[in-house]
Scaffold this motif. Structure first.
Motif, PDB file in Angstrom:
ATOM      1  N   MET A  33       0.915  -1.158  -0.076  1.00 16.92           N
ATOM      2  CA  MET A  33       0.052  -0.064  -0.002  1.00 16.92           C
ATOM      3  C   MET A  33       0.931   1.216   0.021  1.00 16.92           C
ATOM      4  SD  MET A  33      -2.947  -0.850   2.806  1.00 16.92           S
ATOM      5  CE  MET A  33      -1.765  -1.584   4.013  1.00 16.92           C
ATOM      6  N   HIS A  59      -7.525   3.280   5.712  1.00 15.63           N
ATOM      7  CA  HIS A  59      -6.701   2.570   6.444  1.00 15.63           C
ATOM      8  C   HIS A  59      -7.414   2.032   7.673  1.00 15.63           C
ATOM      9  CE1 HIS A  59      -3.253   2.987   3.997  1.00 15.63           C
ATOM     10  NE2 HIS A  59      -3.544   4.324   3.865  1.00 15.63           N
ATOM     11  N   MET A 104      -8.962  -1.337   6.078  1.00  9.83           N
ATOM     12  CA  MET A 104      -7.707  -2.273   5.869  1.00  9.83           C
ATOM     13  C   MET A 104      -7.148  -2.865   7.276  1.00  9.83           C
ATOM     14  SD  MET A 104      -6.307  -3.555   3.310  1.00  9.83           S
ATOM     15  CE  MET A 104      -4.794  -4.377   2.723  1.00  9.83           C
ATOM     16  N   LEU A 138      -7.014  -6.831   8.177  1.00  7.43           N
ATOM     17  CA  LEU A 138      -6.065  -7.467   8.048  1.00  7.43           C
ATOM     18  C   LEU A 138      -5.976  -8.113   9.881  1.00  7.43           C
ATOM     19  CD1 LEU A 138      -3.494  -5.329   6.613  1.00  7.43           C
ATOM     20  CD2 LEU A 138      -4.147  -7.481   5.856  1.00  7.43           C
ATOM     21  N   TYR A 185      -0.657   0.073  12.212  1.00  5.34           N
ATOM     22  CA  TYR A 185      -0.043  -1.084  11.475  1.00  5.34           C
ATOM     23  C   TYR A 185       1.032  -1.684  12.028  1.00  5.34           C
ATOM     24  CZ  TYR A 185      -2.930   0.023   7.499  1.00  5.34           C
ATOM     25  OH  TYR A 185      -3.909   0.271   6.577  1.00  5.34           O
ATOM     26  N   ILE A 194      -2.605  -2.777  -3.084  1.00 11.92           N
ATOM     27  CA  ILE A 194      -4.045  -2.379  -2.813  1.00 11.92           C
ATOM     28  C   ILE A 194      -4.172  -1.100  -2.183  1.00 11.92           C
ATOM     29  CG2 ILE A 194      -5.657  -3.163  -1.085  1.00 11.92           C
ATOM     30  CD1 ILE A 194      -4.475  -5.607  -0.646  1.00 11.92           C
ATOM     31  N   ASN A 195      -5.090  -0.443  -2.929  1.00 15.26           N
ATOM     32  CA  ASN A 195      -5.572   0.936  -2.560  1.00 15.26           C
ATOM     33  C   ASN A 195      -6.818   0.904  -1.897  1.00 15.26           C
ATOM     34  OD1 ASN A 195      -6.245   3.791  -2.214  1.00 15.26           O
ATOM     35  ND2 ASN A 195      -5.377   4.458  -4.098  1.00 15.26           N
ATOM     36  N   PRO A 196      -7.157   0.985  -0.492  1.00 10.84           N
ATOM     37  CA  PRO A 196      -8.409   0.935   0.103  1.00 10.84           C
ATOM     38  C   PRO A 196      -9.172   2.128   0.208  1.00 10.84           C
ATOM     39  CG  PRO A 196      -6.917   0.919   1.671  1.00 10.84           C
ATOM     40  CD  PRO A 196      -6.013   1.139   0.514  1.00 10.84           C
ATOM     41  N   THR A 220     -11.094  -0.293  -3.996  1.00 11.20           N
ATOM     42  CA  THR A 220     -12.475   0.091  -3.773  1.00 11.20           C
ATOM     43  C   THR A 220     -13.261   0.113  -4.858  1.00 11.20           C
ATOM     44  OG1 THR A 220     -11.716   1.331  -2.073  1.00 11.20           O
ATOM     45  CG2 THR A 220     -13.767   1.098  -2.010  1.00 11.20           C
ATOM     46  N   LEU A 245     -13.816  -6.602   1.828  1.00 11.96           N
ATOM     47  CA  LEU A 245     -12.216  -6.544   1.740  1.00 11.96           C
ATOM     48  C   LEU A 245     -11.647  -7.972   2.446  1.00 11.96           C
ATOM     49  CD1 LEU A 245      -9.587  -5.026   1.280  1.00 11.96           C
ATOM     50  CD2 LEU A 245     -10.089  -3.825   3.364  1.00 11.96           C
ATOM     51  N   LYS A 246     -12.002  -8.580   3.202  1.00 11.58           N
ATOM     52  CA  LYS A 246     -11.384  -9.717   3.723  1.00 11.58           C
ATOM     53  C   LYS A 246     -11.660 -10.863   2.719  1.00 11.58           C
ATOM     54  CE  LYS A 246     -12.903 -11.128   7.781  1.00 11.58           C
ATOM     55  NZ  LYS A 246     -13.673 -11.419   9.175  1.00 11.58           N
ATOM     56  N   LEU A 294      -9.200 -10.225   0.203  1.00 15.05           N
ATOM     57  CA  LEU A 294      -7.609 -10.679   0.514  1.00 15.05           C
ATOM     58  C   LEU A 294      -7.506 -12.078   0.560  1.00 15.05           C
ATOM     59  CD1 LEU A 294      -7.265  -7.877   3.364  1.00 15.05           C
ATOM     60  CD2 LEU A 294      -5.964  -8.228   1.638  1.00 15.05           C
TER      61      LEU A 294
END
Length: 499
Positions: free
Chosen positions: A306, A316, A319, A323, A351, A380-382, A406, A432-433, A436
């Protein structure tokens, strides 16, 4: 989003309801159109083949009414017979690696135009470190700095005075370009040889506001922004029409400007963003070196990346939560997946709390950023900002990396138009999960193939050269000629003898 600090308006709840209905309708139309397009063939191929078929039938295109992005048309890489004197109004000029998308666009585009021989005068704001930048092999860029206004904008009165001085000396400007409202509409009105580029408009932002409110925590107060945003949309509809020509930097915004903002089609031109293809390109050796330097072991199953500002509206929090949950639910994912984060902001330290496989690198210079992309299996750009066309996607795609973003209209309408290029997700933790898990399941081989498809699309559409030649021809088309009788070419037509 375009902001004009001189604008105010009042609205009603009924207006808000109408606008939300319009957004819903527009989103549905966009989804149906792009789903249909991806089922049959690539939309980019459709647009490009249209121009090619007309060319083969010796039919001329009128660039002012061309319905798709001008990037689809192949203009000559050689400088044209006529060179332009261009005035650019931009709030800030990029300072090293701190520039946002609008400033990076201004630098990439006008540096390319200057290297093609055009004379570019840049009217911008003085910063604490403002100096006349020096660029290799560029002698036709001139900077005109002014102190910022009290509100932090480009000082319109001083910049306009500088412009008039330059416009009356030697030769007048052939074309005026403003990045967003670098030049306010009050001065821009009635100037026929002027174009404004929009990198985000208020209409798009309402979608972002809805998404962020849906993600609001139970103890967070709802922000009263929707009514305010609708007022800005109404004001934009009023004052956008005062600019003679509009450049939409995504296909979606081009459609909105025509249908929602009601700007005549011949005054709306789509030129999608581009980045320097000599910097962002595949280089697996440097990518492997970058991984090792960052601390990624050679046996890592997957490397996700990212980049950008690590703040809330860039997605973020979303994200981070995805994660965090995946690490708790899937031991293999937690052990085998490494995440590299290039950027700075409040979510950087959070993070790091997720464990040793989350590596926050801080902001990177452009050359380091190019190596960063090559170290990835997927970028990835969330983002939660449904605005403009983010350069990070394009940089990754040109580097041959598959992308995930997105499911906003500009992203799915111009960038990730097909599943062969990358992945999209709804702005929810569950969606999103799911994406991933999908990239983890698909693995490096599938991601590499999609990265090749992504690069092919980016090379065709999103290079600095493609963007610059498209702007160049548009500028030639709308330029104010002082010697029209001796101007033997109609630059609004395609092809011309050298195309």
């Amino acid at each position: 989003m375009a902001k004009d600090p001189t604008s105010t308006s009042s609205i009603t709840f009924q207006h808000l309801c109408y606008l939300l209905f319009a957004i819903s309708a527009l989103s549905s139309i966009s989804f149906i159109y792009w789903s249909h397009c991806s089922t049959l063939c690539s939309c980019a191929t459709d647009d490009s083949s249209t121009a090619t078929s007309l060319f083969h039938r010796n039919q001329s295109l009128n660039l002012l009414t061309f319905p798709s992005a001008l990037n689809h048309i192949s203009f000559s890489s050689n400088p044209p017979p006529k060179l332009l004197k261009i005035a650019l109004f931009v709030k800030r000029w990029p300072q090293r690696n701190l520039a946002g998308g609008l400033e990076r666009h201004a630098l990439t585009l006008h540096l390319a135009l200057a290297r093609r021989g055009h004379q570019v005068h840049i009217f911008t704001t003085t910063t604490s470190s403002s100096t006349n930048p020096n660029y290799p092999n560029v002698t036709t860029m001139r900077f005109h700095f002014t102190p910022p206004s009290p509100g932090g904008y480009l000082n319109q009165a001083l910049a306009w005075q500088q412009f008039q001085t330059q416009n009356s000396s030697d030769k007048p400007f052939d074309v005026i370009h403003t990045e967003s409202v670098g030049l306010f509409h009050g001065r821009a009105r009635n100037i026929s040889h002027l174009a404004v580029s929009w990198h985000g408009i208020a209409y798009e932002t309402i979608h972002s506001d809805i998404v962020q409110d849906l993600l609001r925590g139970p103890n967070e107060t709802r922000q009263s922004v929707l009514a305010e945003r609708l007022a800005k949309v109404i004001e934009e509809v009023k004052f956008f029409n005062r600019y003679s020509h509009h450049v939409a930097t995504s296909d979606h915004v081009g459609d909105v400007l025509k249908r929602i903002y009601m700007i005549p089609e011949e005054r709306v031109h789509i030129i999608v963003n581009g980045v320097d293809e000599t910097i962002y390109k595949p280089d697996s050796t440097r990518g492997k070196d970058f991984r090792r330097e960052a601390g990624v072991p050679d046996n890592a199953t997957l490397v996700i990346g990212m980049a950008g500002r690590l703040v809330k509206d860039k997605g973020h929090p979303l994200m981070f939560e995805a994660l965090k949950q995946l690490s708790m639910e899937d031991e293999n994912f937690k052990r085998d997946v490494f995440v590299l984060v290039a950027g700075d902001g409040p979510w950087g330290s959070r993070y790091r709390d997720l464990g040793p496989n989350l590596l926050v690198l801080g902001p990177l210079e452009q050359t380091q950023l190019a190596k960063f992309y090559n170290s990835l299996d997927v970028f990835i750009n969330p983002t939660l900002r449904a605005q403009g066309l983010d350069h990070t996607f394009i940089e990754a795609m040109l580097s041959g990396i598959s992308v995930m973003g997105t499911r906003f209209a500009s992203i799915t309408g111009s960038l990730i138009v097909d599943s062969d290029i990358g992945y999209t997700f709804l702005p929810t933790v569950d969606s999103l999960k799911k994406s991933l898990r999908m990239i983890f399941r698909d693995g490096r081989e599938v991601l590499s193939k999609r990265g090749m498809v992504a690069r092919n699309r980016a090379v065709q559409l999103f290079t600095a050269t493609k963007m610059a030649t498209a702007y160049e021809r548009l500028f030639l088309c709308i330029s104010k000629s002082t010697d029209r009788k001796n101007d033997k070419y109609d630059y609004c037509k395609y092809p011309l003898p050298w195309d």
